[in-house]
Scaffold this motif. Sequence first.
Motif, PDB file in Angstrom:
ATOM      1  N   MET A  16     -47.261 -13.220  72.143  1.00 22.20           N
ATOM      2  CA  MET A  16     -47.790 -14.327  71.385  1.00 22.20           C
ATOM      3  C   MET A  16     -47.694 -13.999  69.901  1.00 22.20           C
ATOM      4  O   MET A  16     -47.962 -12.887  69.486  1.00 22.20           O
ATOM      5  N   LYS A  17     -47.328 -14.987  69.114  1.00 20.12           N
ATOM      6  CA  LYS A  17     -47.204 -14.766  67.678  1.00 20.12           C
ATOM      7  C   LYS A  17     -48.561 -14.547  67.053  1.00 20.12           C
ATOM      8  O   LYS A  17     -49.526 -15.219  67.359  1.00 20.12           O
ATOM      9  N   GLN A  18     -48.632 -13.589  66.159  1.00 18.79           N
ATOM     10  CA  GLN A  18     -49.856 -13.344  65.414  1.00 18.79           C
ATOM     11  C   GLN A  18     -49.817 -14.167  64.136  1.00 18.79           C
ATOM     12  O   GLN A  18     -48.765 -14.444  63.596  1.00 18.79           O
ATOM     13  N   GLY A  19     -50.985 -14.536  63.649  1.00 22.42           N
ATOM     14  CA  GLY A  19     -51.063 -15.206  62.371  1.00 22.42           C
ATOM     15  C   GLY A  19     -50.988 -16.721  62.425  1.00 22.42           C
ATOM     16  O   GLY A  19     -51.045 -17.347  61.385  1.00 22.42           O
ATOM     17  N   VAL A  20     -50.815 -17.315  63.585  1.00 22.10           N
ATOM     18  CA  VAL A  20     -50.798 -18.774  63.673  1.00 22.10           C
ATOM     19  C   VAL A  20     -52.240 -19.222  63.859  1.00 22.10           C
ATOM     20  O   VAL A  20     -52.821 -19.072  64.927  1.00 22.10           O
ATOM     21  N   PHE A  21     -52.820 -19.752  62.781  1.00 18.27           N
ATOM     22  CA  PHE A  21     -54.201 -20.233  62.855  1.00 18.27           C
ATOM     23  C   PHE A  21     -54.211 -21.611  63.494  1.00 18.27           C
ATOM     24  O   PHE A  21     -53.449 -22.493  63.114  1.00 18.27           O
ATOM     25  N   LEU A  22     -55.078 -21.767  64.479  1.00 23.19           N
ATOM     26  CA  LEU A  22     -55.179 -23.032  65.178  1.00 23.19           C
ATOM     27  C   LEU A  22     -56.653 -23.392  65.319  1.00 23.19           C
ATOM     28  O   LEU A  22     -57.372 -22.762  66.091  1.00 23.19           O
ATOM     29  N   PRO A  23     -57.125 -24.377  64.555  1.00 22.56           N
ATOM     30  CA  PRO A  23     -58.531 -24.782  64.679  1.00 22.56           C
ATOM     31  C   PRO A  23     -58.837 -25.238  66.105  1.00 22.56           C
ATOM     32  O   PRO A  23     -57.950 -25.735  66.809  1.00 22.56           O
ATOM     33  N   ASP A  24     -60.087 -25.084  66.527  1.00 21.54           N
ATOM     34  CA  ASP A  24     -60.484 -25.469  67.882  1.00 21.54           C
ATOM     35  C   ASP A  24     -60.246 -26.952  68.160  1.00 21.54           C
ATOM     36  O   ASP A  24     -59.980 -27.340  69.285  1.00 21.54           O
ATOM     37  N   ASP A  25     -60.359 -27.776  67.111  1.00 25.64           N
ATOM     38  CA  ASP A  25     -60.211 -29.220  67.303  1.00 25.64           C
ATOM     39  C   ASP A  25     -58.796 -29.715  66.990  1.00 25.64           C
ATOM     40  O   ASP A  25     -58.565 -30.910  66.874  1.00 25.64           O
ATOM     41  N   TYR A  26     -57.834 -28.796  66.887  1.00 23.54           N
ATOM     42  CA  TYR A  26     -56.459 -29.178  66.543  1.00 23.54           C
ATOM     43  C   TYR A  26     -55.839 -30.012  67.649  1.00 23.54           C
ATOM     44  O   TYR A  26     -56.005 -29.755  68.838  1.00 23.54           O
ATOM     45  N   SER A  27     -55.112 -31.021  67.237  1.00 18.80           N
ATOM     46  CA  SER A  27     -54.335 -31.848  68.137  1.00 18.80           C
ATOM     47  C   SER A  27     -53.025 -32.177  67.435  1.00 18.80           C
ATOM     48  O   SER A  27     -53.045 -32.569  66.265  1.00 18.80           O
ATOM     49  N   PRO A  28     -51.876 -32.013  68.093  1.00 23.12           N
ATOM     50  CA  PRO A  28     -50.599 -32.306  67.445  1.00 23.12           C
ATOM     51  C   PRO A  28     -50.556 -33.745  66.942  1.00 23.12           C
ATOM     52  O   PRO A  28     -51.039 -34.653  67.613  1.00 23.12           O
ATOM     53  N   ALA A  29     -49.977 -33.933  65.762  1.00 19.40           N
ATOM     54  CA  ALA A  29     -49.896 -35.265  65.168  1.00 19.40           C
ATOM     55  C   ALA A  29     -48.445 -35.613  64.849  1.00 19.40           C
ATOM     56  O   ALA A  29     -47.629 -34.736  64.552  1.00 19.40           O
ATOM     57  N   GLU A  30     -48.152 -36.898  64.903  1.00 19.93           N
ATOM     58  CA  GLU A  30     -46.801 -37.390  64.638  1.00 19.93           C
ATOM     59  C   GLU A  30     -46.374 -37.168  63.192  1.00 19.93           C
ATOM     60  O   GLU A  30     -45.188 -37.125  62.900  1.00 19.93           O
ATOM     61  N   ASP A  31     -47.342 -37.030  62.269  1.00 13.03           N
ATOM     62  CA  ASP A  31     -47.003 -36.932  60.852  1.00 13.03           C
ATOM     63  C   ASP A  31     -46.706 -35.500  60.387  1.00 13.03           C
ATOM     64  O   ASP A  31     -46.526 -35.265  59.203  1.00 13.03           O
ATOM     65  N   GLU A  32     -46.642 -34.566  61.305  1.00 12.46           N
ATOM     66  CA  GLU A  32     -46.277 -33.195  60.942  1.00 12.46           C
ATOM     67  C   GLU A  32     -44.909 -32.877  61.548  1.00 12.46           C
ATOM     68  O   GLU A  32     -44.466 -33.569  62.460  1.00 12.46           O
ATOM     69  N   PRO A  33     -44.229 -31.866  61.033  1.00  6.45           N
ATOM     70  CA  PRO A  33     -42.901 -31.530  61.574  1.00  6.45           C
ATOM     71  C   PRO A  33     -42.972 -31.253  63.080  1.00  6.45           C
ATOM     72  O   PRO A  33     -43.885 -30.574  63.556  1.00  6.45           O
ATOM     73  N   PHE A  34     -42.001 -31.802  63.806  1.00  3.46           N
ATOM     74  CA  PHE A  34     -41.977 -31.681  65.266  1.00  3.46           C
ATOM     75  C   PHE A  34     -41.764 -30.231  65.681  1.00  3.46           C
ATOM     76  O   PHE A  34     -40.889 -29.541  65.180  1.00  3.46           O
ATOM     77  N   MET A  35     -42.588 -29.776  66.591  1.00  2.45           N
ATOM     78  CA  MET A  35     -42.567 -28.433  67.166  1.00  2.45           C
ATOM     79  C   MET A  35     -42.646 -27.351  66.092  1.00  2.45           C
ATOM     80  O   MET A  35     -41.940 -26.343  66.136  1.00  2.45           O
ATOM     81  N   ASN A  36     -43.555 -27.560  65.137  1.00  4.98           N
ATOM     82  CA  ASN A  36     -43.828 -26.518  64.149  1.00  4.98           C
ATOM     83  C   ASN A  36     -44.653 -25.418  64.830  1.00  4.98           C
ATOM     84  O   ASN A  36     -45.008 -25.536  66.009  1.00  4.98           O
ATOM     85  N   GLU A  37     -44.953 -24.354  64.109  1.00  4.14           N
ATOM     86  CA  GLU A  37     -45.647 -23.207  64.711  1.00  4.14           C
ATOM     87  C   GLU A  37     -46.996 -23.590  65.309  1.00  4.14           C
ATOM     88  O   GLU A  37     -47.376 -23.086  66.363  1.00  4.14           O
ATOM     89  N   ARG A  38     -47.726 -24.476  64.633  1.00  9.37           N
ATOM     90  CA  ARG A  38     -49.043 -24.877  65.143  1.00  9.37           C
ATOM     91  C   ARG A  38     -48.914 -25.662  66.444  1.00  9.37           C
ATOM     92  O   ARG A  38     -49.685 -25.442  67.383  1.00  9.37           O
ATOM     93  N   GLN A  39     -47.949 -26.574  66.501  1.00  6.38           N
ATOM     94  CA  GLN A  39     -47.750 -27.335  67.736  1.00  6.38           C
ATOM     95  C   GLN A  39     -47.329 -26.410  68.873  1.00  6.38           C
ATOM     96  O   GLN A  39     -47.841 -26.517  69.999  1.00  6.38           O
ATOM     97  N   LEU A  40     -46.429 -25.502  68.595  1.00  7.70           N
ATOM     98  CA  LEU A  40     -45.984 -24.563  69.635  1.00  7.70           C
ATOM     99  C   LEU A  40     -47.139 -23.699  70.129  1.00  7.70           C
ATOM    100  O   LEU A  40     -47.283 -23.478  71.338  1.00  7.70           O
ATOM    101  N   GLU A  41     -47.966 -23.238  69.208  1.00 10.17           N
ATOM    102  CA  GLU A  41     -49.121 -22.422  69.602  1.00 10.17           C
ATOM    103  C   GLU A  41     -50.114 -23.251  70.406  1.00 10.17           C
ATOM    104  O   GLU A  41     -50.698 -22.774  71.382  1.00 10.17           O
TER     105      GLU A  41
END
Length: 140
Positions: free
Chosen positions: A1-26
């Motif tokens: 698993m990649k280290q350093g990818v911060f993901l808030p507990d309430d994160y949900s992928p959104a259409e307005d961010e780059p597709f399959m960015n690090e946060r979405q993948l995580e």
Amino acid sequence: MKQGVFLPDDYSPAEDEPFMNERQLEYFRRKLLNWKAELLAGSRDTIEGLQDGTRNIPDVADRASEETDRALELRTRDRARKLVAKIDAALRRIDEGEFGYCSVTGDPISLKRLDARPIATMTLEVQERHERREKVHRDD
């Protein structure tokens, strides 16, 4: 698993961010790993239950009922086993950079579809076309 990818507990992928960015993948990696852990825990519970539940039931109807319950539970666990294999394949696609893209067309799979079915390998349109074709050939 990649280290350093911060993901808030309430994160949900959104259409307005780059597709399959690090946060979405995580996000999808964690979703898949949690789903797999739940399935494996259920399998362990089933195995323990089947081992503990072996007993001699004199009444034929009660024994038949218990055997039916066991068969249903084993069928459910077999489906879970196949699902774990699909989850593992999705995790490999994340590692290989192929996750989120249709295996047929290469187009992005909608975030709503991936959130509902993170093991999806085809866009909704391609999946529907595949199922219609499958149904037509099955009826022959």
